[in-house]
Write a protein that holds these residues in place. Structure first.
Motif, PDB file in Angstrom:
ATOM      1  N   THR A1038      13.901   3.916  17.461  1.00  0.00           N
ATOM      2  CA  THR A1038      15.323   3.911  16.785  1.00  0.00           C
ATOM      3  C   THR A1038      15.264   2.839  15.760  1.00  0.00           C
ATOM      4  OG1 THR A1038      16.641   2.722  18.248  1.00  0.00           O
ATOM      5  CG2 THR A1038      16.589   4.936  18.734  1.00  0.00           C
ATOM      6  N   ARG A1039      14.311   2.007  15.814  1.00  0.00           N
ATOM      7  CA  ARG A1039      14.381   0.796  14.605  1.00  0.00           C
ATOM      8  C   ARG A1039      12.775   0.418  14.327  1.00  0.00           C
ATOM      9  NH1 ARG A1039      19.226  -2.383  15.688  1.00  0.00           N
ATOM     10  NH2 ARG A1039      20.281  -1.560  17.326  1.00  0.00           N
ATOM     11  N   GLU A1040      12.540   0.247  13.055  1.00  0.00           N
ATOM     12  CA  GLU A1040      11.417  -0.096  12.607  1.00  0.00           C
ATOM     13  C   GLU A1040      11.480  -1.478  11.655  1.00  0.00           C
ATOM     14  OE1 GLU A1040      11.395   3.730  13.829  1.00  0.00           O
ATOM     15  OE2 GLU A1040      11.693   3.551  11.508  1.00  0.00           O
ATOM     16  N   ALA A1041      10.763  -2.346  11.825  1.00  0.00           N
ATOM     17  CA  ALA A1041      10.760  -3.377  10.686  1.00  0.00           C
ATOM     18  C   ALA A1041       9.208  -3.642  10.039  1.00  0.00           C
ATOM     19  CB  ALA A1041      11.089  -4.686  11.432  1.00  0.00           C
ATOM     20  N   ILE A1042       9.316  -3.103   8.989  1.00  0.00           N
ATOM     21  CA  ILE A1042       8.007  -2.906   8.243  1.00  0.00           C
ATOM     22  C   ILE A1042       7.878  -4.007   6.995  1.00  0.00           C
ATOM     23  CG2 ILE A1042       6.362  -1.631   7.105  1.00  0.00           C
ATOM     24  CD1 ILE A1042       7.969   0.921   8.462  1.00  0.00           C
ATOM     25  N   SER A1043       6.963  -4.614   6.971  1.00  0.00           N
ATOM     26  CA  SER A1043       6.819  -5.432   5.456  1.00  0.00           C
ATOM     27  C   SER A1043       5.364  -5.405   4.910  1.00  0.00           C
ATOM     28  CB  SER A1043       6.966  -6.808   5.809  1.00  0.00           C
ATOM     29  OG  SER A1043       6.436  -7.574   6.629  1.00  0.00           O
ATOM     30  N   PHE A1044       4.963  -5.568   3.803  1.00  0.00           N
ATOM     31  CA  PHE A1044       3.739  -5.773   3.083  1.00  0.00           C
ATOM     32  C   PHE A1044       3.945  -5.918   1.888  1.00  0.00           C
ATOM     33  CE2 PHE A1044       5.248  -1.104   2.747  1.00  0.00           C
ATOM     34  CZ  PHE A1044       4.665  -0.861   1.442  1.00  0.00           C
ATOM     35  N   ALA A1045       2.680  -6.234   1.319  1.00  0.00           N
ATOM     36  CA  ALA A1045       2.610  -6.674  -0.145  1.00  0.00           C
ATOM     37  C   ALA A1045       1.338  -5.728  -0.640  1.00  0.00           C
ATOM     38  CB  ALA A1045       2.477  -7.946  -0.490  1.00  0.00           C
ATOM     39  N   PHE A1046       1.590  -5.106  -2.073  1.00  0.00           N
ATOM     40  CA  PHE A1046       0.428  -4.407  -2.569  1.00  0.00           C
ATOM     41  C   PHE A1046       0.241  -4.694  -4.173  1.00  0.00           C
ATOM     42  CE2 PHE A1046       4.116  -1.906  -3.425  1.00  0.00           C
ATOM     43  CZ  PHE A1046       3.913  -1.488  -4.844  1.00  0.00           C
ATOM     44  N   ARG A1047      -1.049  -4.222  -4.464  1.00  0.00           N
ATOM     45  CA  ARG A1047      -1.123  -4.408  -5.703  1.00  0.00           C
ATOM     46  C   ARG A1047      -2.058  -3.140  -6.169  1.00  0.00           C
ATOM     47  NH1 ARG A1047      -3.527 -10.289  -7.525  1.00  0.00           N
ATOM     48  NH2 ARG A1047      -2.859  -9.765  -9.476  1.00  0.00           N
ATOM     49  N   THR A1048      -1.675  -2.438  -7.177  1.00  0.00           N
ATOM     50  CA  THR A1048      -2.688  -1.531  -7.544  1.00  0.00           C
ATOM     51  C   THR A1048      -2.322  -0.853  -8.865  1.00  0.00           C
ATOM     52  OG1 THR A1048      -3.379   0.843  -6.797  1.00  0.00           O
ATOM     53  CG2 THR A1048      -0.881   0.459  -6.674  1.00  0.00           C
ATOM     54  N   THR A1049      -3.336  -0.091  -9.498  1.00  0.00           N
ATOM     55  CA  THR A1049      -2.781   0.748 -10.677  1.00  0.00           C
ATOM     56  C   THR A1049      -3.102   2.171 -10.701  1.00  0.00           C
ATOM     57  OG1 THR A1049      -5.208   0.561 -11.285  1.00  0.00           O
ATOM     58  CG2 THR A1049      -3.710  -1.536 -12.091  1.00  0.00           C
ATOM     59  N   ARG A1050      -3.241   2.752  -9.321  1.00  0.00           N
ATOM     60  CA  ARG A1050      -3.309   4.046  -9.133  1.00  0.00           C
ATOM     61  C   ARG A1050      -2.195   4.667  -8.947  1.00  0.00           C
ATOM     62  NH1 ARG A1050      -8.501   6.569  -8.857  1.00  0.00           N
ATOM     63  NH2 ARG A1050     -10.022   5.231 -10.142  1.00  0.00           N
ATOM     64  N   ILE A1051      -1.994   5.990  -9.468  1.00  0.00           N
ATOM     65  CA  ILE A1051      -0.789   6.723  -8.979  1.00  0.00           C
ATOM     66  C   ILE A1051      -1.044   8.336  -9.172  1.00  0.00           C
ATOM     67  CG2 ILE A1051       1.315   5.180  -9.472  1.00  0.00           C
ATOM     68  CD1 ILE A1051       1.416   6.683 -12.309  1.00  0.00           C
ATOM     69  N   PRO A1052      -0.389   9.028  -8.090  1.00  0.00           N
ATOM     70  CA  PRO A1052       0.143   8.600  -6.796  1.00  0.00           C
ATOM     71  C   PRO A1052      -0.735   7.868  -5.882  1.00  0.00           C
ATOM     72  CG  PRO A1052      -0.613  10.915  -6.537  1.00  0.00           C
ATOM     73  CD  PRO A1052      -0.854  10.287  -7.963  1.00  0.00           C
ATOM     74  N   SER A1053      -0.256   7.053  -4.890  1.00  0.00           N
ATOM     75  CA  SER A1053      -1.135   6.220  -3.851  1.00  0.00           C
ATOM     76  C   SER A1053      -0.256   6.431  -2.561  1.00  0.00           C
ATOM     77  CB  SER A1053      -1.337   4.757  -4.316  1.00  0.00           C
ATOM     78  OG  SER A1053      -2.285   5.038  -5.361  1.00  0.00           O
ATOM     79  N   LEU A1054      -1.256   6.538  -1.457  1.00  0.00           N
ATOM     80  CA  LEU A1054      -0.432   6.458   0.072  1.00  0.00           C
ATOM     81  C   LEU A1054      -0.720   5.117   0.364  1.00  0.00           C
ATOM     82  CD1 LEU A1054       0.725   7.621   2.515  1.00  0.00           C
ATOM     83  CD2 LEU A1054      -1.595   8.046   3.192  1.00  0.00           C
ATOM     84  N   LEU A1055       0.508   4.171   0.573  1.00  0.00           N
ATOM     85  CA  LEU A1055       0.529   2.989   0.937  1.00  0.00           C
ATOM     86  C   LEU A1055       0.435   2.741   2.562  1.00  0.00           C
ATOM     87  CD1 LEU A1055       3.294   1.303  -1.513  1.00  0.00           C
ATOM     88  CD2 LEU A1055       0.823   1.070  -1.665  1.00  0.00           C
TER      89      LEU A1055
END
Length: 1309
Positions: A1038-1055
């Motif tokens: 019932t709870r999620e804690a998600i964190s990340f960082a990203f760098r890209t130039t492509r769209i669409p993209s699945l993170l």
């Protein structure tokens, strides 16, 4: 310098020391006679007397004659009582009483002395204590034994304060004895030659001593010449005494052939100054007025063919070159002794050893000069002139340390205009002003605030003004004025009266603080004694017939090379580039160890450390490797693998290792460390380390104790073996080292030296490489030291009566105390040390107050720092207290430092004599309950743990560091307790490093995928102790804690994509417009909830940080530094039976996901993902570091990168673990080593390889440019073109960053 010192003293001291039983200054017998009681009435004088029965002749101690003592007509600060002892006398003590049976007594006074009754000098008990405490009633006697005796004929008592209900009243006694002396007076054109017979033997001790007095700033006191232009000269230069040593012998090749040592200051004050030069064995002391410069001359003195002639007072005409034209001495010598020989006595008796050149008399004349001292901002001297004269002429001399101040103010005749002369930036400036006219200014001189006497001459006639400084007419300043000048009636020197009319005396500047003399007005000298007697002029706050200037930079109280500058009443230390701070440059700005830096949150890198804090050792540069344990890495000058041939016992190969620190600094670092080691590798081919037959070493190394060591890396001290000999693994079991097998093939003996008392290695000697096919190679790693025992050295005080005691703390002029404490008690004493009157104490005064109390003789002082939060919170708090002669300070944690300024004149020495109590006071006040750690006094750490082991009520060590340092563990890192400190457990963090701050990043290529399977994770967890499992197929989230960082130039993209066994999922994608979308499908029968963040296109190649937190139906999203956004889910709130987490492309087709997620997945993800965290799972970290043991699957091009760093600068400063030492394993023992150190073929092959590499690089760049050009010429759709070019730039940047990271891991310098 030492070798020159040897030659100098061989030149100077060649007469054997016979019966040196003459006490040069003073006398050996008891010197405590009463000197005043037998004096006639005529020997007493005073500034004034209340009546004839209060005359100075009645001022004898314990006498009741007359009115029972001396009382002046007016009780003010300008009164004095003077006695004439008839001849120069040695004075050891003084005593005072008040007027008999009266209310008249003096509570404090100054003591002055003089040889002539003019040009007085003020006596100081200590460096800056001028006043004597007087009486508290009329009849009790206050006796003072002088710290250093006075030799003088006249004494003057100057009352400062007296009974407020009475008048000044004094009776006095002086104690001492006759003073025997021989004097000689040199007129500035004479000198004295002393010749003696040569002696072939040296002596153990040589002494030369003399006293001198002069009014001239320059002049030669002593000179001696040798052959080849060798000479030594002792001379006054600008009022300082300098010893010059000139080595002209061709045998001396050093560029340091001229040496000068300077002592003393303001020695041209017409008062006696003492000089003493002592030589005992190789120790040499050069002393001027109690200030000593020590030499240590090494080696034996060399015999030189020298002239046996000393000249005093000047330099005789010589045919030898190289001697500068010095001025002869003008003044008096007293008690001139050379190795027990009274040189002046020989001259008086016309002995043949003495040759007098010029006019020398044997009595000391006194120049009739009367100085005046301007003491403070209220000081002024008003002198009358002749008004209405068409010419103004004023001259005088002055000396000061201040660069600003009024010298002269004069109102012109019958006008509101006037003339000002003042110091401005160390220059003399004259301004003439008149209403309606432009002000006229002229300036002369420079740097006049140097404490030397400077002359000023001002003349103004008609409309022309001239200013001359120091008689330098070539630099005189002149000006023509638009008005005619007529003199006024009053000249104000140094300042203006407080009640003066602004038009009468104008002073827009600070008052002058300094001395003046030889004042003339209208070419007539001013009689300052008449001014003192109030018969001429007017004045306030002056000392007449005395120059009270003090050199406050002598001795130099600035520590650690700080530069001293001064004003009239204070001194200042410039601590720039010293590595120290504070009023006297006492406290180090650097930490004492890498361990201390680590616990301030610093990461790996180069740092300066100061092992002894405020002690004498300076800071030095090290590399701090911040891993779970902290390593201090100290480099030396030879870390390369070095080849050795053709060395034997007669011609050994010797190499010296020089470190980034000196041996004292290294020893301190090693002593503080928990463990030290140094890798020593010895590669050999037919090169032995020792001779098996007799045990004679062929090679050895030398450590810090300068002892030869014959054991090698991995072995133990006093065991002549190598590591293989200890382990029983040598290639020949008959030998204890591989190299001793003496084989014609490469092998090695490599290992760690870890016996701290022998480290570091300072020298290596190799002797067995001169046989056919014999050679060796060595490599010494840097010195590595782990931890800091002193930083964690702690004691726990369990009762209020418990304490530790240590020897007396000695911090007379500078004292600093620093420590950490933690407690739950509301108050308690940390430490205390007592003296007879002085003391020092630091205590927790209340839960929010720390107090530092002390006394040095000027009364108790106290500094308190108030904390806004309680300090008894059972967390570590830092306290630093410092006291020096300028100020005292107290700092607690990072709170603002509290400072208390010391009085400019007062006691300065902290004199303690009791034991140092830690945890309680000597007076048994409330003790301290809690822990004290890392207690350092003047940089020296006290071993609390060792003392606590033998002390009841005190335990060594102190647990519980995480309560204070746990905040250093970031990003879900957990603090773990250790006996000495703590560590950060990054198991459940997406980061790594000692503080869980190093980002873990990876580059994803086209089609790459990282899959974390929760079901397999759960199965694995049930069968092992692995902590990787946090979820299973029956789990409902019932709870999620998600964190990340990203760098890209492509769209669409699945993170990121998280799937479920129940066709539920979570996807995070970049949509076609570059916006971030979060899609929750928690009900398999409904469309997903879609939440879009439309700040801008996030496919811009920049690093973006994303935090997603769900709490049932509430969703919080934070992107970069933007405001946290809140969304509400419309579907279910339970995420059931999660199956897997995917980064990159979804490899298995799934018809349950929405179209946009499917499109994003088909593109996959190309770019950088960094520090990915899903609740307690760190899939990226697992894929990179635990892929073999974790339920993780990696497909496609996936590589570790530092692409998560914001900038290139951040990248280079990241927490990458470095090491100076090569711990990758032993070097190949076969032929590759030989290829490595064989020069010719290796160099040729290396050059060929480099050329081929460069050609390939050029070809690759050309192809790259051609492809870019072709792509540009195809003119594709604009949007696609922009994306491609941005992607190319990103890949290029990531590639460069990866290369930098790899290089950082391999190299340091």
């Amino acid at each position: 310098m030492d070798s020159y010192t040897e030659i100098f003293f061989r030149m100077l001291f060649l007469v054997p020391l016979h019966h040196w039983d003459i006490l040069v200054a003073g006398n050996k017998y008891n010197c405590d006679d009463q000197l005043v009681s037998a004096l006639p009435q005529s020997s007493f004088s005073s500034s004034s007397e209340l009546s004839s029965s209060h005359s100075p002749g009645f001022a004898r101690l314990n006498r009741r004659d007359g009115a029972g003592g001396w009382t002046p007509l007016i009780s003010n600060k300008y009164q004095w009582l003077q006695i004439d002892l008839g001849e120069r006398t040695e004075i050891k003590a003084v005593a005072t009483q008040g007027g008999y049976g009266s209310s008249d007594w003096v509570t404090s006074y100054l003591l002055m002395f003089s040889d002539s009754g003019r040009n007085w000098k003020q006596y100081s008990q200590e460096e800056s204590i001028w006043a004597f405490s007087g009486n508290t009633n009329a009849d009790s006697v206050v006796y003072y034994k002088l710290q250093h005796s006075i030799q003088a004929r006249f004494l003057r008592f100057v009352p400062l304060d007296w009974n407020p209900n009475g008048r000044i009243g004094m009776r006095i006694e002086v104690y001492g004895c006759a003073y025997r002396s021989e004097v000689a007076d040199f007129d500035g054109n004479s000198f004295l030659l002393y010749r003696f017979s040569p002696k072939s033997t040296t002596v153990l001790k040589d002494v030369i001593s003399l006293n001198f007095k002069t009014i001239e700033r320059d002049g030669v006191l002593l000179h001696r010449e040798g052959q080849n232009d060798d000479h030594i000269t002792l001379a006054l230069i600008n009022g300082k005494l300098s010893l010059f040593i000139n080595i002209g012998d061709a045998k001396m090749y050093s560029a340091d052939a001229q040496i000068s040592i300077t002592l003393g200051s303001l020695l041209d004050d017409q008062h006696w100054h003492s000089v003493l030069i002592e030589h005992f064995n190789n120790q040499v002391n050069f002393t001027v007025d109690k200030h000593t410069h020590h030499f240590h001359a090494r080696g034996e003195f060399n015999y030189l063919d020298l002239d046996y002639e000393l000249s005093f007072g000047g330099i005789p005409m010589t045919r030898k070159s190289g001697i500068l034209p010095w001025r002869n001495f003008h003044g008096c010598f007293e008690n001139l002794y050379y190795n027990g020989v009274n040189v002046i006595d020989l001259a008086k008796r016309n002995k043949p050893q003495i040759n007098i050149v010029g006019n020398i008399s044997f009595s000391c004349s006194e120049p009739p000069v009367v100085p005046v001292t301007f003491l403070n901002s209220n000081s002024y001297l008003a002198l009358l002139g002749t008004p209405g004269q068409a010419e103004i002429s004023v001259s005088f001399q002055f000396r000061t340390w201040n660069s600003e101040g009024l010298l002269l103010s004069h109102k012109l005749y019958q006008t509101s205009g006037g003339l000002l002369m003042y110091l401005n930036d160390g220059k003399v400036k004259v301004s003439l002003y008149k209403p309606g006219k432009a002000q006229s200014d002229i300036t002369a001189g420079a740097g006049l605030q140097n404490g030397q006497w400077h002359s000023v001459s001002l003349s103004a006639k008609r409309n022309r003004v001239s200013l001359v400084v120091d008689n330098d007419t070539t630099s005189a300043a002149h000006a023509s004025l638009p008005i005619h000048i007529f003199s006024g009636d009053t000249y104000y020197f140094g300042g203006c009266p407080t009640n003066a009319n602004h038009l009468e005396c104008k002073n827009p500047f600070a008052g002058f603080l300094g001395c003046m003399k030889l004042i003339t007005i209208d070419n007539k000298g001013v009689d300052l004694i008449s001014v003192q007697e109030n018969s001429v002029g007017n004045f306030s706050d002056l000392q007449i017939d005395l120059c009270g200037i003090i050199d406050r930079c002598l001795p130099i109280y600035c520590e650690h090379g700080g530069e001293c500058s001064q004003s009239w009443d204070s001194f200042y230390c410039n601590c720039a580039n010293t590595g120290y701070t504070g009023a006297t440059c006492h406290y180090s700005i650097y930490e004492q160890s890498c361990e201390a830096y680590k616990h301030r949150g610093n990461t790996s890198g180069f740092y300066y450390i100061d092992s002894d804090g405020s002690g004498p050792l300076g800071p030095f540069l090290v590399y701090c490797n911040m891993t779970d344990t902290t390593w201090t890495i100290i480099q030396h000058n030879n870390t390369e693998l070095t080849r050795v041939k053709s060395a034997n016992q007669e011609n050994p190969h010797t190499v010296y290792f020089k470190y980034a620190a000196n041996l004292e600094q290294l020893q301190a670092t090693i002593n503080h460390a928990e463990h030290c080691e140094q890798e020593l590798a010895y590669h050999c081919k037919k090169s032995r380390l020792s001779n098996k037959r007799d045990g004679t070493p062929f090679s050895w190394w030398i450590g810090k104790v300068n002892e030869t060591q014959t054991y090698w890396g991995g072995s133990l001290p006093n065991v002549q073996k190598c590591a293989c000999g200890i382990q029983g693994s040598c290639i020949d079991s008959q030998h204890d080292c591989n190299c001793d097998a003496d084989r014609n093939e490469w092998t090695n003996d490599t290992g760690l030296l870890s016996y701290k008392d022998h480290l570091p290695v300072t020298e290596l000697v190799i002797t067995d490489t001169d046989r056919p096919n014999s050679e060796a190679a060595y490599k010494l790693g840097p010195l590595l030291c782990q931890g800091d025992r002193e930083f964690w050295n702690a004691a726990s005080f369990n009762t209020e009566a418990s304490y530790l005691h240590f020897p007396t703390f000695h911090g007379e002029l500078s004292a600093d105390v620093s420590f950490f404490f933690k407690t739950t008690a509301s108050s308690g004493a940390f430490l205390e040390n007592l003296g007879i009157k002085d003391f020092i104490r630091i205590e927790l005064h209340s839960p929010t107050e720390v107090t530092f109390s002390f006394e040095v003789g000027n009364g108790p002082n106290e500094i308190t720092v108030q904390s806004p939060t309680p300090l008894n919170d059972n967390q570590w708090h830092y306290v630093k207290a410092e006291r020096n002669i300028k100020e005292a300070s107290l700092q607690v944690d990072q709170l603002p430092q509290k400072i208390l300024t010391a009085p400019s004149d007062g006691h300065i020495r902290l004199q303690l004599n009791s034991q140092l109590f830690v945890g309680r006071t000597a007076s048994r006040q409330k003790g301290f309950l809690g822990c004290i750690r890392s207690l350092r006094l003047n940089g020296e750490a006290l071993d609390l743990e060792e003392r606590a082991k033998i002390t009841p009520g005190v335990k060594p060590g102190c647990p519980g560091h995480c309560s204070s340092y746990g905040n250093l563990c970031h990003n879900e890192g957990k603090c773990k307790e250790r006996y000495n400190g703590f560590s950060c457990d990054c198991t459940f963090s997406a980061y790594t490093g000692p503080f869980c701050k190093k980002e873990i990043s990876a580059y994803f290529g086209a089609g790459s995928s990282v899959i974390y399977n929760f079901q397999e994770s759960y199965s694995l967890a049930k069968n092992s102790s692995s902590h990787a499992a946090s979820f299973h197929h029956d789990m409902t989230l019932t709870r999620e804690a998600i964190s990340f960082a990203f760098r890209t130039t492509r769209i669409p993209s699945l993170l990121l994509y998280v799937s479920s066994f129940y066709k539920e999922y979570l996807s995070v994608i970049l949509a076609k417009n570059g916006s971030l979308q979060i899609r929750y499908k928690l009900d398999s029968h409904q469309d997903p909830d879609i939440f879009s963040i439309n700040f801008k296109s996030m496919a811009d190649g920049q690093l973006h940080h994303v935090k997603i937190n769900r709490e049932e139906d509430l969703l919080f999203v934070e992107v970069d530094q933007n405001k946290r956004m809140k969304f509400i889910l419309s579907s279910e709130t339970q995420f059931n039976a999660i199956k897997s987490l995917i980064l990159g492309k979804i490899l298995v087709e799934n018809s349950e996901i929405d179209t946009d997620t499917m499109k994003a997945s088909s593109q996959g993800f190309i770019g950088c993902l960094s520090s990915v965290q899903f609740n307690h799972i760190a899939p990226l970290k697992t894929a990179l570091f635990h892929s073999n043991s974790a339920p993780i699957t990696v497909k496609g091009h996936f590589t570790e990168s530092n692409c998560g760093s914001l900038t290139a600068a951040d990248s280079t400063s990241s927490e990458t673990t470095h090491s100076f030492a090569d711990h990758s394993g032993p070097i190949d023992e076969g032929e590759p080593l030989a290829n490595t150190i064989r020069s010719d073929s290796a160099v040729i092959g290396g050059v060929i390889a480099v050329v081929i590499f460069i050609l390939l690089c050029i070809a690759g760049i050309a192809v790259r440019i051609y492809k870019k050009k072709s792509a540009y010429q195809k003119k594709e759709v604009k949007g696609s073109e922009n994306e491609d070019s941005a992607e190319t730039a990103l890949k290029s940047e990531l590639s460069v960053q990866n290369t930098v990271t790899e290089n950082q891991k391999e190299y340091f310098f």
